[in-house]
Design a protein around this motif. Structure first.
Motif, PDB file in Angstrom:
ATOM      1  N   PHE A   1       0.829  -1.208   0.000  1.00 41.47           N
ATOM      2  CA  PHE A   1       0.000   0.000   0.000  1.00 41.47           C
ATOM      3  C   PHE A   1       0.864   1.259   0.000  1.00 41.47           C
ATOM      4  O   PHE A   1       0.530   2.259  -0.644  1.00 41.47           O
ATOM      5  CB  PHE A   1      -0.941   0.000   1.208  1.00 41.47           C
ATOM      6  N   MET A   2       1.979   1.212   0.740  1.00 39.81           N
ATOM      7  CA  MET A   2       2.863   2.372   0.777  1.00 39.81           C
ATOM      8  C   MET A   2       3.474   2.639  -0.592  1.00 39.81           C
ATOM      9  O   MET A   2       3.600   3.791  -1.014  1.00 39.81           O
ATOM     10  CB  MET A   2       3.960   2.155   1.818  1.00 39.81           C
ATOM     11  N   ARG A   3       3.843   1.584  -1.302  1.00 39.04           N
ATOM     12  CA  ARG A   3       4.412   1.768  -2.638  1.00 39.04           C
ATOM     13  C   ARG A   3       3.348   2.332  -3.585  1.00 39.04           C
ATOM     14  O   ARG A   3       3.643   3.169  -4.438  1.00 39.04           O
ATOM     15  CB  ARG A   3       4.960   0.439  -3.162  1.00 39.04           C
ATOM     16  N   THR A   4       2.118   1.876  -3.438  1.00 41.07           N
ATOM     17  CA  THR A   4       1.033   2.402  -4.268  1.00 41.07           C
ATOM     18  C   THR A   4       0.826   3.884  -3.998  1.00 41.07           C
ATOM     19  O   THR A   4       0.680   4.696  -4.920  1.00 41.07           O
ATOM     20  CB  THR A   4      -0.272   1.630  -3.993  1.00 41.07           C
ATOM     21  N   GLN A   5       0.829   4.259  -2.709  1.00 40.46           N
ATOM     22  CA  GLN A   5       0.645   5.660  -2.349  1.00 40.46           C
ATOM     23  C   GLN A   5       1.820   6.503  -2.823  1.00 40.46           C
ATOM     24  O   GLN A   5       1.649   7.641  -3.270  1.00 40.46           O
ATOM     25  CB  GLN A   5       0.486   5.790  -0.831  1.00 40.46           C
ATOM     26  N   PHE A   6       3.024   5.947  -2.742  1.00 43.25           N
ATOM     27  CA  PHE A   6       4.205   6.674  -3.211  1.00 43.25           C
ATOM     28  C   PHE A   6       4.117   6.929  -4.712  1.00 43.25           C
ATOM     29  O   PHE A   6       4.411   8.030  -5.197  1.00 43.25           O
ATOM     30  CB  PHE A   6       5.459   5.869  -2.872  1.00 43.25           C
ATOM     31  N   LEU A   7       3.716   5.901  -5.467  1.00 43.91           N
ATOM     32  CA  LEU A   7       3.583   6.061  -6.914  1.00 43.91           C
ATOM     33  C   LEU A   7       2.523   7.102  -7.251  1.00 43.91           C
ATOM     34  O   LEU A   7       2.707   7.934  -8.148  1.00 43.91           O
ATOM     35  CB  LEU A   7       3.231   4.713  -7.546  1.00 43.91           C
ATOM     36  N   ALA A   8       1.409   7.079  -6.502  1.00 44.77           N
ATOM     37  CA  ALA A   8       0.365   8.084  -6.719  1.00 44.77           C
ATOM     38  C   ALA A   8       0.901   9.483  -6.424  1.00 44.77           C
ATOM     39  O   ALA A   8       0.570  10.453  -7.117  1.00 44.77           O
ATOM     40  CB  ALA A   8      -0.840   7.780  -5.835  1.00 44.77           C
ATOM     41  N   SER A   9       1.765   9.603  -5.410  1.00 40.29           N
ATOM     42  CA  SER A   9       2.345  10.894  -5.065  1.00 40.29           C
ATOM     43  C   SER A   9       3.263  11.402  -6.169  1.00 40.29           C
ATOM     44  O   SER A   9       3.298  12.606  -6.466  1.00 40.29           O
ATOM     45  CB  SER A   9       3.127  10.767  -3.751  1.00 40.29           C
ATOM     46  N   VAL A  10       4.009  10.497  -6.801  1.00 43.90           N
ATOM     47  CA  VAL A  10       4.881  10.890  -7.918  1.00 43.90           C
ATOM     48  C   VAL A  10       4.057  11.489  -9.052  1.00 43.90           C
ATOM     49  O   VAL A  10       4.391  12.551  -9.595  1.00 43.90           O
ATOM     50  CB  VAL A  10       5.690   9.673  -8.415  1.00 43.90           C
ATOM     51  N   PHE A  11       2.949  10.834  -9.408  1.00 41.24           N
ATOM     52  CA  PHE A  11       2.094  11.355 -10.485  1.00 41.24           C
ATOM     53  C   PHE A  11       1.416  12.657 -10.060  1.00 41.24           C
ATOM     54  O   PHE A  11       1.214  13.554 -10.892  1.00 41.24           O
ATOM     55  CB  PHE A  11       1.060  10.312 -10.881  1.00 41.24           C
ATOM     56  N   ALA A  12       1.051  12.762  -8.777  1.00 37.63           N
ATOM     57  CA  ALA A  12       0.438  14.003  -8.297  1.00 37.63           C
ATOM     58  C   ALA A  12       1.412  15.169  -8.405  1.00 37.63           C
ATOM     59  O   ALA A  12       1.025  16.283  -8.802  1.00 37.63           O
ATOM     60  CB  ALA A  12      -0.024  13.831  -6.849  1.00 37.63           C
ATOM     61  N   ASN A  13       2.676  14.933  -8.077  1.00 39.20           N
ATOM     62  CA  ASN A  13       3.678  15.996  -8.189  1.00 39.20           C
ATOM     63  C   ASN A  13       3.862  16.428  -9.637  1.00 39.20           C
ATOM     64  O   ASN A  13       4.025  17.620  -9.924  1.00 39.20           O
ATOM     65  CB  ASN A  13       5.007  15.520  -7.603  1.00 39.20           C
ATOM     66  N   LYS A  14       3.851  15.474 -10.551  1.00 35.41           N
ATOM     67  CA  LYS A  14       3.971  15.819 -11.969  1.00 35.41           C
ATOM     68  C   LYS A  14       2.754  16.616 -12.440  1.00 35.41           C
ATOM     69  O   LYS A  14       2.879  17.555 -13.236  1.00 35.41           O
ATOM     70  CB  LYS A  14       4.128  14.547 -12.795  1.00 35.41           C
ATOM     71  N   TYR A  15       1.582  16.237 -11.943  1.00 37.13           N
ATOM     72  CA  TYR A  15       0.348  16.961 -12.271  1.00 37.13           C
ATOM     73  C   TYR A  15       0.420  18.397 -11.760  1.00 37.13           C
ATOM     74  O   TYR A  15       0.109  19.355 -12.495  1.00 37.13           O
ATOM     75  CB  TYR A  15      -0.830  16.215 -11.646  1.00 37.13           C
ATOM     76  N   ASN A  16       0.848  18.569 -10.514  1.00 34.80           N
ATOM     77  CA  ASN A  16       0.968  19.916  -9.937  1.00 34.80           C
ATOM     78  C   ASN A  16       1.998  20.744 -10.694  1.00 34.80           C
ATOM     79  O   ASN A  16       1.808  21.954 -10.900  1.00 34.80           O
ATOM     80  CB  ASN A  16       1.352  19.819  -8.463  1.00 34.80           C
ATOM     81  N   GLU A  17       3.099  20.108 -11.094  1.00 33.58           N
ATOM     82  CA  GLU A  17       4.140  20.822 -11.829  1.00 33.58           C
ATOM     83  C   GLU A  17       3.610  21.294 -13.184  1.00 33.58           C
ATOM     84  O   GLU A  17       3.944  22.400 -13.641  1.00 33.58           O
ATOM     85  CB  GLU A  17       5.352  19.910 -12.023  1.00 33.58           C
ATOM     86  N   THR A  18       2.779  20.489 -13.828  1.00 35.30           N
ATOM     87  CA  THR A  18       2.184  20.892 -15.107  1.00 35.30           C
ATOM     88  C   THR A  18       1.301  22.125 -14.933  1.00 35.30           C
ATOM     89  O   THR A  18       1.340  23.053 -15.759  1.00 35.30           O
ATOM     90  CB  THR A  18       1.356  19.734 -15.691  1.00 35.30           C
ATOM     91  N   LEU A  19       0.524  22.154 -13.866  1.00 33.40           N
ATOM     92  CA  LEU A  19      -0.313  23.331 -13.609  1.00 33.40           C
ATOM     93  C   LEU A  19       0.539  24.568 -13.341  1.00 33.40           C
ATOM     94  O   LEU A  19       0.200  25.675 -13.791  1.00 33.40           O
ATOM     95  CB  LEU A  19      -1.233  23.060 -12.410  1.00 33.40           C
ATOM     96  N   ARG A  20       1.661  24.402 -12.622  1.00 34.98           N
ATOM     97  CA  ARG A  20       2.558  25.540 -12.385  1.00 34.98           C
ATOM     98  C   ARG A  20       3.162  26.039 -13.693  1.00 34.98           C
ATOM     99  O   ARG A  20       3.327  27.251 -13.892  1.00 34.98           O
ATOM    100  CB  ARG A  20       3.669  25.142 -11.409  1.00 34.98           C
ATOM    101  N   GLU A  21       3.488  25.107 -14.584  1.00 35.66           N
ATOM    102  CA  GLU A  21       4.036  25.511 -15.880  1.00 35.66           C
ATOM    103  C   GLU A  21       3.014  26.305 -16.687  1.00 35.66           C
ATOM    104  O   GLU A  21       3.371  27.266 -17.381  1.00 35.66           O
ATOM    105  CB  GLU A  21       4.482  24.268 -16.652  1.00 35.66           C
ATOM    106  N   TRP A  22       1.730  25.932 -16.623  1.00 32.11           N
ATOM    107  CA  TRP A  22       0.693  26.685 -17.314  1.00 32.11           C
ATOM    108  C   TRP A  22       0.556  28.093 -16.731  1.00 32.11           C
ATOM    109  O   TRP A  22       0.373  29.073 -17.463  1.00 32.11           O
ATOM    110  CB  TRP A  22      -0.641  25.943 -17.240  1.00 32.11           C
ATOM    111  N   GLU A  23       0.638  28.200 -15.411  1.00 29.12           N
ATOM    112  CA  GLU A  23       0.590  29.528 -14.792  1.00 29.12           C
ATOM    113  C   GLU A  23       1.746  30.387 -15.277  1.00 29.12           C
ATOM    114  O   GLU A  23       1.569  31.575 -15.592  1.00 29.12           O
ATOM    115  CB  GLU A  23       0.646  29.392 -13.264  1.00 29.12           C
ATOM    116  N   ASP A  24       2.949  29.811 -15.306  1.00 30.21           N
ATOM    117  CA  ASP A  24       4.113  30.568 -15.792  1.00 30.21           C
ATOM    118  C   ASP A  24       3.929  30.967 -17.258  1.00 30.21           C
ATOM    119  O   ASP A  24       4.334  32.067 -17.671  1.00 30.21           O
ATOM    120  CB  ASP A  24       5.379  29.722 -15.642  1.00 30.21           C
TER     121      ASP A  24
END
Length: 233
Positions: free
Chosen positions: A159-182
């Protein structure tokens, strides 16, 4: 105590325990793994296991710290998976509310807090989760076999590995939104913009800013030791 590394790898790291390996009294007093001489010493081989002077004099330290543990800790240190305390563990006493406050398809959720030396709550509020179906009923503690070899531990690791993987994709998603703002910030700074286009760009940036960001909590595994029953959970 174990948690996932902060990098992109899903490998686990182990926090150095500042307590005496034999009696659990606080011996190491700082995050670099140094022991105060009046309290005890660190193992000179693995430099991660601490012992108080009382357990050293009674020779109890040698009985609970065989060479195999030293070799394991040395390997963890070489791999970079053995780290000093980072502030995420303010205490080694915890309180778990017996009554759960939530239940999912596979896990049950409980309120979980650290306790200070006076028995008061300290640190942030947390959620402890246990499996509804996988239960070891406490693992008899020995030199090398403990909770970290149990079925519950293997269950939580997945479960921890699943949550970690989800966190990696969430960070990439957030970074994409920051790039759009920039991107919209750069367009707003262009000198050729007319009032109409500025309003359109500003509205597009406002829509991006309203999109929720996603963040996952960093998971930990806590091994609880019952000294009276000689079990770990």
């Amino acid at each position: 105590n174990q948690k996932l590394n902060r990098g992109d790898s899903d490998a686990f790291c182990r926090l150095i325990d500042p307590r005496c390996t034999a009696c659990f009294e606080i011996t190491v007093l700082n995050s670099t793994g140094e022991a105060k001489e009046e309290r005890g010493v660190l193992c000179s081989t693995c430099k991660s296991c601490a012992f108080c002077w009382g357990c050293i004099k009674s020779k109890r330290a040698g009985r609970v710290h065989p060479r195999t543990i030293c070799q394991q800790r040395m390997q963890e240190r070489r791999q970079g998976s053995l780290i000093g305390l980072d502030g995420s563990v303010p205490s080694f006493s915890v309180a778990l509310k017996r009554q759960c406050f939530g239940e999912g398809a596979e896990r049950v959720a409980f309120k979980f807090r650290f306790l200070d030396e006076s028995g008061n709550f300290t640190g942030q509020r947390m959620v402890a989760k246990e499996s509804r179906f996988v239960d070891d009923d406490g693992v008899k503690s020995s030199v090398a076999a403990d909770y970290l070899t149990s079925k519950q531990h293997r269950y939580h690791v997945e479960f921890m590995r699943t949550q970690f993987l989800a966190s990696v994709f969430a960070n990439k998603y957030n970074e994409t939104l920051r790039e759009w703002e920039d991107h919209f910030d750069r367009k707003l700074q262009q000198p050729r913009n007319n009032p109409g286009s500025i309003r359109v760009i500003a509205n597009q940036k406002a829509r991006i800013q309203k999109i929720p960001r996603i963040r996952f909590l960093q998971p930990h595994i806590f091994e609880l030791v019952d000294r009276k029953e000689n079990k770990t959970y």
